[in-house]
Structures are given as structure tokens and as C-alpha cells.
Scaffold this active site. Structure first.
Site, PDB file in Angstrom:
ATOM      1  CG  HIS A   1      43.105  39.602  47.633  1.00 24.40           C
ATOM      2  ND1 HIS A   1      44.005  40.498  47.119  1.00 24.40           N
ATOM      3  CD2 HIS A   1      43.238  38.480  46.879  1.00 24.40           C
ATOM      4  CE1 HIS A   1      44.638  39.953  46.102  1.00 24.40           C
ATOM      5  NE2 HIS A   1      44.201  38.729  45.942  1.00 24.40           N
TER       6      HIS A   1
HETATM    7  P1  TYD Z   1      44.726  43.294  43.362  1.00 26.77           P
HETATM    8  O1  TYD Z   1      44.483  41.914  42.895  1.00 26.77           O
HETATM    9  O2  TYD Z   1      43.965  43.772  44.552  1.00 26.77           O
HETATM   10  O3  TYD Z   1      46.276  43.516  43.626  1.00 26.77           O
HETATM   11  P2  TYD Z   1      47.284  42.890  44.704  1.00 26.77           P
HETATM   12  O4  TYD Z   1      46.705  41.639  45.253  1.00 26.77           O
HETATM   13  O5  TYD Z   1      48.531  42.669  43.933  1.00 26.77           O
HETATM   14  O6  TYD Z   1      47.528  43.901  45.770  1.00 26.77           O
HETATM   15  O7  TYD Z   1      44.478  44.281  42.130  1.00 26.77           O
HETATM   16  C1  TYD Z   1      44.827  45.645  42.190  1.00 26.77           C
HETATM   17  C2  TYD Z   1      43.997  46.379  41.154  1.00 26.77           C
HETATM   18  O8  TYD Z   1      44.279  45.897  39.838  1.00 26.77           O
HETATM   19  C3  TYD Z   1      42.491  46.223  41.360  1.00 26.77           C
HETATM   20  O9  TYD Z   1      41.877  47.482  41.134  1.00 26.77           O
HETATM   21  C4  TYD Z   1      42.040  45.269  40.291  1.00 26.77           C
HETATM   22  C5  TYD Z   1      43.091  45.441  39.200  1.00 26.77           C
HETATM   23  N1  TYD Z   1      43.364  44.170  38.497  1.00 26.77           N
HETATM   24  C6  TYD Z   1      42.851  43.961  37.228  1.00 26.77           C
HETATM   25  O10 TYD Z   1      42.165  44.835  36.661  1.00 26.77           O
HETATM   26  N2  TYD Z   1      43.127  42.778  36.597  1.00 26.77           N
HETATM   27  C7  TYD Z   1      43.860  41.807  37.174  1.00 26.77           C
HETATM   28  O11 TYD Z   1      44.085  40.720  36.558  1.00 26.77           O
HETATM   29  C8  TYD Z   1      44.370  42.020  38.506  1.00 26.77           C
HETATM   30  C9  TYD Z   1      45.183  40.961  39.209  1.00 26.77           C
HETATM   31  C10 TYD Z   1      44.092  43.205  39.126  1.00 26.77           C
END
Ligand code: TYD
Length: 141
Positions: A57
Site C-alpha cells: 500500500h
Molecule cells: P496494514 O497497515 O494494512 O498492515 P501491513 O501494512 O503491515 O500489512 O494493517 C493491517 C490491519 O491492521 C488493518 O485492518 C488495519 C489495522 N491497523 C490498525 O487498526 N491500526 C494500525 O495502526 C495499523 C498499522 C493497522
């Protein structure tokens, strides 16, 4: 600079302090001293199964510093034109990621901890999770 204009050339590896002693090391991080923004959120990834990837992302406004607090992993940053991969494996080195850059994290070692210092609280509307949409955000497509 416009947030959309940042490129992989704006990535910086920050050397964090390492206070060494015979009984172990300490790395302190402070707003506006070691970290060029005010930290509003800290999160960390851990228990990542072997072969798993994370990220995939971009962020519209968020600034982040990513540290391999334990173990190692690769982080590939893409600005829509060029990509650069960093292997992070030192708890005193942080990769400073400006807004408007796509990131993929992979090759996590067993027991790796990916520590992230972030400039804003969690906000899903700051995410760009579709690569085509990311290219449009960058005015490339
Ligand atoms: P995401 O940022 O997409 O994870 P990564 O980049 O590590 O693969 O987040 C994964 C899930 O966690 C998504 O449903 C949102 C949640 N999340 C939070 O609730 N708070 C946060 O600070 C973060 C980073 C993620």
C-alpha cells in the site's frame, strides 16, 4: 514539496544512537531530535509466518520510520516509476519513508520485529491499497 512528488531518491536511512555497554545496548528515539517529525503512533509487526509479505500500500500523508528491532526483512519502496529495496537488519537503523510511496515488506526472518514510528494516528482513508489508484494519485496514470 507536493506530497505526491516524493520519489525513492527521498528515502533516507537514519542512524539512530546506540548506547553500548557490556550488559547490552540502548537505542533512544526522540521527537524532532533523532526523528524528523512528532511521533503520534508506534506499532510493530511480529509473529510473521515464513514466506509472508506485508504492506502493499501507499500513504497519502503519513511519514514513517521503519526499524528492524529484531531479526531482518526486506522493504521495497516504489514511487510509481522506480523501486529500491533495503534489507533492514540493525535495530539502530531506521528507513525514513516520505508520503506518497508504495511499500512492500518481505523475507522476514524468524522472530523478526518490524517497528514503525508514524507521524499520524491510524487513519484508513490515508491508505492507497490499489496499485492502479496509487499511480493515479502520483499522476502517472
Ligand atoms: P496494514 O497497515 O494494512 O498492515 P501491513 O501494512 O503491515 O500489512 O494493517 C493491517 C490491519 O491492521 C488493518 O485492518 C488495519 C489495522 N491497523 C490498525 O487498526 N491500526 C494500525 O495502526 C495499523 C498499522 C493497522
Amino acid at each position: 514539496m507536493e506530497l505526491i512528488n516524493y520519489t525513492v531518491d527521498d528515502l533516507v536511512l537514519i542512524n539512530l544512537p546506540k548506547i553500548q555497554s557490556r550488559s547490552g545496548n540502548i537505542t533512544p528515539v526522540q521527537n524532532q531530535i533523532e526523528i524528523p517529525f512528532d511521533i503520534k503512533r508506534i506499532y510493530y509487526l511480529y509473529d510473521i509466518p515464513g514466506g509472508e509479505s506485508r504492506g502493499a500500500h501507499g500513504h497519502k500523508q503519513l511519514e514513517q520510520i521503519v526499524v528492524a528491532a529484531s531479526g531482518s526483512f526486506d522493504i521495497t519502496i516504489n514511487d510509481g516509476i522506480t523501486e529500491r529495496t533495503f534489507s533492514l537488519n540493525r535495530p539502530y537503523i531506521g528507513l525514513y519513508i516520505k508520503p506518497g510511496l508504495w511499500r512492500d515488506l518481505s523475507n522476514f526472518s524468524s522472530g523478526a520485529i518490524c517497528l514503525v514510528l508514524a507521524s499520524e494516528p491510524y487513519n484508513e482513508s490515508d491508505y492507497i491499497r490499489d496499485y492502479d489508484e496509487f499511480l493515479k494519485f502520483k499522476l502517472i496514470k
